[in-house]
Every structure is written in C-alpha cells, then in structure tokens.
Design a protein around this motif. Structure first.
Motif, PDB file in Angstrom:
ATOM      1  N   GLU A  89      -6.856   6.586  -6.566  1.00  0.00           N
ATOM      2  CA  GLU A  89      -5.501   6.247  -6.154  1.00  0.00           C
ATOM      3  C   GLU A  89      -4.717   5.593  -7.291  1.00  0.00           C
ATOM      4  O   GLU A  89      -3.520   5.848  -7.461  1.00  0.00           O
ATOM      5  CB  GLU A  89      -5.542   5.316  -4.946  1.00  0.00           C
ATOM      6  CG  GLU A  89      -6.047   5.988  -3.671  1.00  0.00           C
ATOM      7  CD  GLU A  89      -6.048   5.040  -2.488  1.00  0.00           C
ATOM      8  OE1 GLU A  89      -5.650   3.873  -2.678  1.00  0.00           O
ATOM      9  OE2 GLU A  89      -6.427   5.467  -1.379  1.00  0.00           O
ATOM     10  N   ARG A  90      -5.411   4.753  -8.063  1.00  0.00           N
ATOM     11  CA  ARG A  90      -4.741   4.101  -9.200  1.00  0.00           C
ATOM     12  C   ARG A  90      -4.281   5.135 -10.223  1.00  0.00           C
ATOM     13  O   ARG A  90      -3.157   5.064 -10.727  1.00  0.00           O
ATOM     14  CB  ARG A  90      -5.696   3.096  -9.840  1.00  0.00           C
ATOM     15  CG  ARG A  90      -5.101   2.335 -11.020  1.00  0.00           C
ATOM     16  CD  ARG A  90      -6.070   1.272 -11.503  1.00  0.00           C
ATOM     17  NE  ARG A  90      -5.548   0.557 -12.643  1.00  0.00           N
ATOM     18  CZ  ARG A  90      -5.706   0.958 -13.915  1.00  0.00           C
ATOM     19  NH1 ARG A  90      -6.379   2.070 -14.170  1.00  0.00           N
ATOM     20  NH2 ARG A  90      -5.196   0.246 -14.913  1.00  0.00           N
ATOM     21  N   GLN A  92      -3.594   8.236  -9.636  1.00  0.00           N
ATOM     22  CA  GLN A  92      -2.488   8.987  -9.054  1.00  0.00           C
ATOM     23  C   GLN A  92      -1.182   8.218  -9.151  1.00  0.00           C
ATOM     24  O   GLN A  92      -0.132   8.791  -9.467  1.00  0.00           O
ATOM     25  CB  GLN A  92      -2.802   9.318  -7.595  1.00  0.00           C
ATOM     26  CG  GLN A  92      -3.935  10.330  -7.421  1.00  0.00           C
ATOM     27  CD  GLN A  92      -4.291  10.545  -5.965  1.00  0.00           C
ATOM     28  OE1 GLN A  92      -3.717   9.905  -5.073  1.00  0.00           O
ATOM     29  NE2 GLN A  92      -5.240  11.431  -5.705  1.00  0.00           N
ATOM     30  N   LEU A  93      -1.243   6.893  -8.877  1.00  0.00           N
ATOM     31  CA  LEU A  93      -0.039   6.075  -8.975  1.00  0.00           C
ATOM     32  C   LEU A  93       0.478   6.008 -10.402  1.00  0.00           C
ATOM     33  O   LEU A  93       1.690   6.063 -10.644  1.00  0.00           O
ATOM     34  CB  LEU A  93      -0.320   4.664  -8.448  1.00  0.00           C
ATOM     35  CG  LEU A  93      -0.519   4.534  -6.934  1.00  0.00           C
ATOM     36  CD1 LEU A  93      -0.931   3.113  -6.584  1.00  0.00           C
ATOM     37  CD2 LEU A  93       0.756   4.907  -6.183  1.00  0.00           C
ATOM     38  N   SER A  95       0.042   8.254 -12.716  1.00  0.00           N
ATOM     39  CA  SER A  95       0.598   9.566 -13.032  1.00  0.00           C
ATOM     40  C   SER A  95       1.988   9.737 -12.415  1.00  0.00           C
ATOM     41  O   SER A  95       2.924  10.221 -13.062  1.00  0.00           O
ATOM     42  CB  SER A  95      -0.348  10.665 -12.524  1.00  0.00           C
ATOM     43  OG  SER A  95       0.177  11.941 -12.787  1.00  0.00           O
ATOM     44  N   LYS A  96       2.137   9.311 -11.137  1.00  0.00           N
ATOM     45  CA  LYS A  96       3.435   9.421 -10.485  1.00  0.00           C
ATOM     46  C   LYS A  96       4.484   8.558 -11.187  1.00  0.00           C
ATOM     47  O   LYS A  96       5.635   8.969 -11.372  1.00  0.00           O
ATOM     48  CB  LYS A  96       3.321   9.013  -9.020  1.00  0.00           C
ATOM     49  CG  LYS A  96       2.564  10.028  -8.162  1.00  0.00           C
ATOM     50  CD  LYS A  96       2.493   9.549  -6.714  1.00  0.00           C
ATOM     51  CE  LYS A  96       1.738  10.556  -5.858  1.00  0.00           C
ATOM     52  NZ  LYS A  96       1.639  10.092  -4.432  1.00  0.00           N
ATOM     53  N   ASN A  97       4.080   7.337 -11.561  1.00  0.00           N
ATOM     54  CA  ASN A  97       5.012   6.436 -12.240  1.00  0.00           C
ATOM     55  C   ASN A  97       5.449   7.009 -13.587  1.00  0.00           C
ATOM     56  O   ASN A  97       6.628   6.913 -13.961  1.00  0.00           O
ATOM     57  CB  ASN A  97       4.343   5.074 -12.433  1.00  0.00           C
ATOM     58  CG  ASN A  97       5.273   4.060 -13.070  1.00  0.00           C
ATOM     59  OD1 ASN A  97       6.304   3.708 -12.528  1.00  0.00           O
ATOM     60  ND2 ASN A  97       4.908   3.594 -14.255  1.00  0.00           N
TER      61      ASN A  97
END
Length: 247
Positions: A89-90, A92-93, A95-97
């Motif tokens: 999840e970290r 993914q976050l 990457s999204k940021n």
C-alpha cells in the motif's frame, strides 16, 4: 530344704523366664512384620495414584506448550502478512503521489503565463505595470491572495532581474517594526541578502526595499536598496501553489 530340690526349682524358673522372653520376642517380631507389611501395602496402593497424576501433569504441560507454539506461529504469520500489505500500500501511495505531482507540474508548465502571472519554482509571480507606494503595492497583492515577493535564494533573485527588465520593484522586505531588523512580509527573518553596494544606508527614513537593476535613477546600483516607503514604484506579487490549493 534339700539342695537338689532348690536347683530344680531355679532351673524351672529360668526356663519359664526364657519361655516368656521368647514369647515376647516372637510377638514383637510379628508386630514389626505386620507394620512393615502394612507400610508396603500402603506404598503399593499410593504409588500408582502418584504416577497417574504425574502423567496427567506431563500431558497438560505438553499440550500447553504445543498451543503456545501454534499461537506464536499464527502471530508471526499475521505480522508478516500485515507488513507485506503495508509495504504494498505504501508503494502504491508513493506511486500515486508521484503521478499526481507530475501531472500538476505538467499542467502548470503548460500555462507558463496565465492572466499576467508567471510560474517559477512552485510559485506564481505578477509584476505590475503601474506604480504605487510599498503599502498600497502590498495591499494589491493580498487582495489577490498573494503578497509581495519573498526572495529566498540567488536563483529567485536572478529571476526577479529577468522579469523586471531594468525596472526597480518593491519586494516584501521591511524594517518598519524595528530599525535595522529586516523581516519579510510573512514574519521570517532575513537570511540571504543581495544588497547593492553600501546598502542599506537610509536609516529610519528608508524602511522598505526596492530591487534595483540599473535603474535610471541609480544607474550604478545593482541589487537591493532601502528606500522611503511612500515613494511610488512598480512591484512584484508572489502566490505560492499552496495558497492556490488551500481555502
């Protein structure tokens, strides 16, 4: 009394005593044997009970150890699973940021100039075409959710020189509160400065700062000068991206 009769009588007495002693000894031996037999039987009776109890305790201890081991394994497995999920999840976050940051920069870069505001290093800048005193210039900026420019480094100072193009402009630096203690309009203290030669030199009568680039009034000066705040000049507003996002 006849001597022979007396000896027979003594022999009989001794024999009687011996018989009595022997009988007592036999009874004592029987009592001891009975006691030993009783104790032996008691031990035989109790021993199986103690052995059975020990076995129960051993089995209980082993069962508890097995349960504890299984519980530890389950807890360790749960921790590993949670760590893996958290890491995923970290990532993914992050990457999204990163994607959002890239999209924001692309959007801003695609509109380098918008309604007279120029984008540079996470801020928008506006240079005026008219002239006002320092207070009125700042009021113009704050009415547009901005403020007079704060120059943090040489790159930003060079940027001001480029967009001012030989024009002196008000910047957000003043010592009007305490003479000689220069502060930016956001309340921060002056750390990096780009004063022109022999500046500041105006004393208590010159409490505001102009960024000068070979102005006709001061052709030999390049950098900052302290100046009277009620004089009219152009100015530069700065609006940070955070000011655009926050309400």
């Amino acid at each position: 009394m006849d001597k022979g009769l007396m000896m027979d009588s003594e022999d009989r007495i001794e024999k009687t005593v011996d018989i009595y002693i022997s009988a007592e000894a036999v009874r004592d031996m029987k009592r001891e044997k009975n006691t030993e037999d009783f104790n032996t039987e008691t031990m035989k009776t109790k021993t199986p009970q103690h052995t059975g109890s020990d076995c129960v305790r051993d089995r209980s201890s082993r069962a508890a150890a097995v349960c504890l081991g299984l519980l530890c394994v389950l807890l360790l497995t749960a921790v590993i699973v949670l760590c893996v999920m958290f890491t995923q999840e970290r990532q993914q976050l992050i990457s999204k940021n990163k994607n959002l940051t890239n999209e924001r920069d692309q959007l801003i870069s695609s509109q380098t100039i918008c309604d007279g505001w120029t984008y540079y290093q996470s801020s928008f800048y506006y240079i005026s075409n008219e002239t006002k005193n320092w207070t009125e210039s700042r009021r113009y900026c704050t009415a547009r959710r901005a403020d007079l420019i704060i120059i943090n480094n040489k790159e930003e100072q060079d940027f001001v020189k480029n967009i001012s193009d030989g024009t002196s402009v008000w910047i957000g630096l003043t010592d009007s509160d305490v003479e000689g203690r220069w502060k930016w309009v956001d309340g921060s203290s002056l750390n990096s400065s780009f004063w022109a030669s022999a500046e500041p030199n105006g004393g208590s009568s010159e409490n505001c700062v102009l960024a000068v680039d070979h102005d006709r009034r001061w052709p030999q000066l390049l950098g900052w000068i302290d100046h009277q705040c009620d004089e009219a000049s152009q100015w530069i507003c700065e609006k940070r991206i955070s000011q655009l996002i926050l309400p």
